[in-house]
Design a protein around this motif. Structure first.
Motif, mmCIF file in Angstrom:
data_model
loop_
_atom_site.group_PDB
_atom_site.id
_atom_site.type_symbol
_atom_site.label_atom_id
_atom_site.label_comp_id
_atom_site.label_asym_id
_atom_site.label_seq_id
_atom_site.Cartn_x
_atom_site.Cartn_y
_atom_site.Cartn_z
ATOM 1 N N TYR A 1 3.241 -64.519 20.608
ATOM 2 C CA TYR A 1 3.111 -63.134 21.030
ATOM 3 C C TYR A 1 3.802 -62.156 20.080
ATOM 4 C CZ TYR A 1 7.538 -64.542 23.153
ATOM 5 O OH TYR A 1 8.787 -65.057 23.367
ATOM 6 N N GLU A 2 4.709 -62.622 19.253
ATOM 7 C CA GLU A 2 5.342 -61.749 18.256
ATOM 8 C C GLU A 2 4.359 -61.367 17.141
ATOM 9 O OE1 GLU A 2 8.238 -60.300 18.430
ATOM 10 O OE2 GLU A 2 9.014 -61.394 20.160
ATOM 11 N N TYR B 1 2.301 -58.019 25.598
ATOM 12 C CA TYR B 1 3.505 -58.534 24.939
ATOM 13 C C TYR B 1 4.669 -58.755 25.916
ATOM 14 C CZ TYR B 1 7.648 -58.556 21.973
ATOM 15 O OH TYR B 1 8.836 -58.878 21.383
ATOM 16 N N TRP B 2 5.035 -57.743 26.678
ATOM 17 C CA TRP B 2 6.242 -57.842 27.495
ATOM 18 C C TRP B 2 6.175 -58.903 28.593
ATOM 19 C CZ3 TRP B 2 10.618 -56.572 25.681
ATOM 20 C CH2 TRP B 2 10.693 -55.589 24.700
ATOM 21 N N GLN C 1 4.719 -61.712 28.299
ATOM 22 C CA GLN C 1 4.922 -62.961 27.565
ATOM 23 C C GLN C 1 6.400 -63.163 27.222
ATOM 24 O OE1 GLN C 1 2.667 -65.306 27.200
ATOM 25 N NE2 GLN C 1 1.293 -63.959 28.321
ATOM 26 N N VAL C 2 7.068 -62.094 26.841
ATOM 27 C CA VAL C 2 8.509 -62.176 26.567
ATOM 28 C C VAL C 2 9.241 -62.573 27.834
ATOM 29 C CG1 VAL C 2 10.562 -60.867 25.880
ATOM 30 C CG2 VAL C 2 8.414 -60.521 24.667
ATOM 31 N N LEU D 1 -1.273 -53.413 24.075
ATOM 32 C CA LEU D 1 -0.426 -54.414 23.432
ATOM 33 C C LEU D 1 0.881 -54.600 24.188
ATOM 34 C CD1 LEU D 1 0.140 -56.319 21.068
ATOM 35 C CD2 LEU D 1 0.979 -54.349 19.802
ATOM 36 N N ASN D 2 1.489 -53.517 24.622
ATOM 37 C CA ASN D 2 2.729 -53.615 25.380
ATOM 38 C C ASN D 2 2.532 -54.326 26.713
ATOM 39 O OD1 ASN D 2 5.287 -52.174 24.297
ATOM 40 N ND2 ASN D 2 3.570 -50.920 23.611
ATOM 41 N N LEU E 1 1.436 -60.412 17.574
ATOM 42 C CA LEU E 1 0.635 -59.281 18.037
ATOM 43 C C LEU E 1 1.075 -57.984 17.356
ATOM 44 C CD1 LEU E 1 0.515 -60.073 21.865
ATOM 45 C CD2 LEU E 1 -1.336 -60.358 20.200
ATOM 46 N N TRP E 2 2.392 -57.829 17.147
ATOM 47 C CA TRP E 2 2.897 -56.614 16.506
ATOM 48 C C TRP E 2 2.499 -56.554 15.034
ATOM 49 C CZ3 TRP E 2 3.732 -52.834 19.483
ATOM 50 C CH2 TRP E 2 4.246 -53.037 20.754
#
Length: 149
Positions: A118-119, A26-27, A29-30, A22-23, A121-122
């Motif tokens: 992408y937020e 995610y990152w 995409q950020v 996930l990390n 996902l958490w």
């Protein structure tokens, strides 16, 4: 509830494995979104740090799973309450059930406002912990204590 502990063990492994995955989704995409400061640190720190967190957290999570699932009772139900085991029932409900409730409240609060895709996902990852927490809660309450180690 499943008739064996295997699905909960599989879920345990997936939860541990998906944290660094996930990390790593995610990152980047950020970073692409442009919300990070240009003079900030590398996104590699949280990405590769998630591997370290997983390595450190895995023995704890696997130990908890082993303690709770080692004498799995196939007749266990998700909402089990054993008043012949009041301390175990209350303690497991407070620890695991309370954590599940906190996860759900956190997810609901997070989903209450618009976010980039992408937020979410958490929230999905936190939601995956809820069945694990509730399953472990039921398993520890309804453990078959007649089985010898």
């Amino acid at each position: 509830m499943p008739t064996s502990a295997r699905p909960l063990w599989i879920l345990t492994g997936l939860l541990l494995a998906f944290y660094p995955v996930l990390n790593f989704v995610y990152w980047p995409q950020v970073l692409r979104s442009g919300v990070l400061p240009s003079d900030g640190d590398s996104i590699g720190i949280p990405m590769y740090g998630s591997i370290l967190v997983t390595i450190v957290a895995s023995p704890v999570v696997l130990g908890i799973a082993w303690l709770c699932l080692r004498h799995y009772n196939p007749a266990t139900r998700l909402a089990t309450i054993r008043w012949d085991r009041p301390i175990r029932t209350v303690a497991a409900s407070l620890v695991f059930g309370g954590a599940a409730v906190l996860c759900v409240f956190g997810i609901v609060a997070e989903l209450g406002h618009a976010m980039p895709w992408y937020e979410y996902l958490w929230a999905a990852y936190a939601l995956a912990w809820v069945p694990w927490l509730l399953g472990v809660r039921a398993a520890v309450i309804d453990q078959d204590t007649t089985v010898a180690d």
